[in-house]
Design an enzyme around this catalytic site. Structure first.
Site, mmCIF file in Angstrom:
data_model
loop_
_atom_site.group_PDB
_atom_site.id
_atom_site.type_symbol
_atom_site.label_atom_id
_atom_site.label_comp_id
_atom_site.label_asym_id
_atom_site.label_seq_id
_atom_site.Cartn_x
_atom_site.Cartn_y
_atom_site.Cartn_z
ATOM 1 N N ALA A 1 -3.861 7.698 -5.085
ATOM 2 C CA ALA A 1 -2.471 7.245 -5.200
ATOM 3 C C ALA A 1 -2.536 5.775 -5.603
ATOM 4 O O ALA A 1 -2.815 4.901 -4.775
ATOM 5 C CB ALA A 1 -1.755 7.415 -3.871
ATOM 6 N N GLY B 1 0.825 -1.209 0.000
ATOM 7 C CA GLY B 1 0.000 0.000 0.000
ATOM 8 C C GLY B 1 0.854 1.251 0.000
ATOM 9 O O GLY B 1 2.062 1.179 -0.251
ATOM 10 N N ASN B 2 0.244 2.381 0.272
ATOM 11 C CA ASN B 2 0.989 3.641 0.328
ATOM 12 C C ASN B 2 0.402 4.559 1.385
ATOM 13 O O ASN B 2 -0.612 4.251 2.006
ATOM 14 C CB ASN B 2 1.037 4.308 -1.056
ATOM 15 C CG ASN B 2 -0.343 4.620 -1.585
ATOM 16 O OD1 ASN B 2 -1.067 5.402 -0.985
ATOM 17 N ND2 ASN B 2 -0.730 3.988 -2.691
ATOM 18 N N HIS B 3 1.051 5.714 1.568
ATOM 19 C CA HIS B 3 0.703 6.614 2.679
ATOM 20 C C HIS B 3 -0.456 7.557 2.380
ATOM 21 O O HIS B 3 -0.746 8.439 3.182
ATOM 22 C CB HIS B 3 1.908 7.485 3.050
ATOM 23 C CG HIS B 3 2.997 6.738 3.752
ATOM 24 N ND1 HIS B 3 2.793 6.100 4.943
ATOM 25 C CD2 HIS B 3 4.298 6.529 3.420
ATOM 26 C CE1 HIS B 3 3.916 5.534 5.340
ATOM 27 N NE2 HIS B 3 4.846 5.772 4.418
ATOM 28 N N SER B 4 -1.102 7.436 1.230
ATOM 29 C CA SER B 4 -2.154 8.411 0.910
ATOM 30 C C SER B 4 -3.247 8.397 1.985
ATOM 31 O O SER B 4 -3.740 7.342 2.377
ATOM 32 C CB SER B 4 -2.775 8.055 -0.444
ATOM 33 O OG SER B 4 -3.883 8.885 -0.677
#
Ligand code: C5P
Length: 414
Positions: free
Chosen positions: A280, A212-215
């Protein structure tokens, strides 16, 4: 004298059961250091007592123009206010405000206020949809007020539908926006269909893990919030988010992976006048998703084989080129950049704009505490007309409204 950052806010409370939720809005503004006066209607005091409003605001509360006559409160309070928030705005209160009645302290104050006024309706669906209420809301908007769309969901009793008071945090965010920039919510997107993606994608590895990502989704949710307040019909396709809020009057579609996001955006694109890709999106996904939890084993970590996800934004631009979605559909992309040895944030943004072929690109610096999860954002807006506009540091909601301002010359209205 109040300091420039300390604003004078009037919270007008109508006689609806949602009055209790407005206590959290009052609290938000006082905790931000503002000077808050609460003006309930007489009916509101059937739901929440004057003592609660007095304790929360630190000021005495009255409902009538005949209290404190020597102070001429009905004129002074309105004239000095920087913002008036009316919540819950009942059908009766909207009607009285729309026709310019001044039969209690709140409606009299609304006539003397020259600052932004935010009405937050809450009522049963039938009352909200009645032509009389529809007309009153249109009148108030024509007079320059912002009327939030109500949320949908459980109402008092057994009812469910449009008419719920939006969450206090949503009211607070729009109030803060009007304090930050009073002209930021014109009612100029009436009937414009806006499809927005927001948040991060999660690419599954096994039933419990993902890439995943930090969005946080805050910028995309801010676009949805501002667009809905400006009259747009908003569909928000949301991946993983953190503290992004619950924009009212918005159709929310939950997705998890990039492929799910691609499916939802592709399916809905032909029905949209504007598409904004604020999500994102993971560039890659694991080739295989294990059916059972991957075990540590003894041989050390196994490499994760990845394959490329579809570029949804570029795909939508191509679909428009092939005539699969309307030629007039405006497509907006985002470029979150850090800059590196090959160029700065803006240079990378320009190259991405050329590659993606969208109509507007929001370029914003990320990394080292910038943008991800924060309440503020900054950057540049690149347009296909060749303009590059700096977006000064502001709340994500104000930045959203500035992005929406840039749609005007691109929208072909029928
Ligand atoms: O290529 P990059 O990920 O930097 O581009 C960012 C823009 O492209 C954003 O608008 C994002 O939502 C979109 N995007 C996409 N599909 C991907 C990757 C990014 O639509 N697979």
């Amino acid at each position: 004298m109040t300091s420039p950052a300390r604003k004078r806010i009037i919270v007008g409370v109508g006689g609806g059961i949602a009055a209790y939720k407005v206590c959290a809005v009052i609290r938000h503004f006082t905790e931000a250091g503002h000077d808050v006066h609460v003006i309930p209607t007489a009916a509101a005091l059937n739901f929440v007592g004057a003592a609660t409003f007095e304790a929360l605001s630190g000021h005495p509360v009255s409902t009538s123009v005949f209290d404190d006559i020597d102070e001429v409160a009905h004129v002074r309070l309105g004239q000095e206010a920087d913002l008036v928030v009316v919540a819950p705005a009942t059908a009766d209160l909207l009607s009285r405000a729309a026709t310019g009645r001044a039969d209690d302290l709140l409606t009299a104050t609304l006539l003397t206020a020259r600052c932004p006024v935010l009405f937050v309706p809450a009522m049963h669906t039938e009352m909200w949809e009645h032509p009389a209420t529809v007309d009153n809301v249109a009148t108030l908007r024509r007079h320059g007020a912002t009327v939030m769309p109500p949320a949908s969901g459980r109402l008092t009793g057994r009812d469910s539908g449009a008419g719920r008071l939006p969450e206090p945090g949503e009211i607070a965010l729009l109030g803060d926006l009007l304090l930050e920039e009073p002209e930021s919510l014109p009612y100029d997107l009436d009937g414009v269909r806006v499809l927005i993606s927001a948040g991060g994608t999660r690419e599954p590895l096994d039933p419990v893990r993902y890439l995943g990502n930090h969005s946080s989704g805050k910028q995309g949710f801010s676009l949805a919030r501002a667009a809905a307040a400006r009259g747009a019909e908003v569909t928000l396709v949301a991946g993983s988010t953190s503290d992004a809020g619950e924009p009212a009057g918005v159709e929310l579609i939950d997705i998890s992976s990039a492929v799910e996001l691609s499916d939802e955006m592709t399916k809905r694109a032909a029905e949209a006048d504007v598409i904004i890709m604020a999500a994102a999106v993971a560039d890659f996904r694991p080739v295989a998703v294990a059916d059972a939890k991957i075990k540590k084993g003894t041989a050390g970590p196994a490499p994760i084989e990845l394959e490329t996800n579809p570029d949804i934004l570029a795909g939508l631009v191509q679909a428009r080129g092939r005539g699969e979605i309307g030629a007039d559909t405006v497509i907006v992309g985002f470029a979150a950049e850090t800059g590196d040895e090959n160029g700065g944030v803006l240079e990378h943004g320009r190259a991405k704009f050329a590659r993606k072929g969208c109509d507007l690109l929001v370029v914003n610096p990320v990394g080292s505490g910038k943008a991800f999860g924060t309440a503020d954002n900054t950057g540049w807006l690149l347009s296909s007309a060749g303009t590059e506009t700096a977006l000064p540091l502001s709340s994500k909601t104000l930045l959203a409204s500035r992005i929406l301002d840039a749609l005007e010359p691109l929208l072909k209205r029928s």
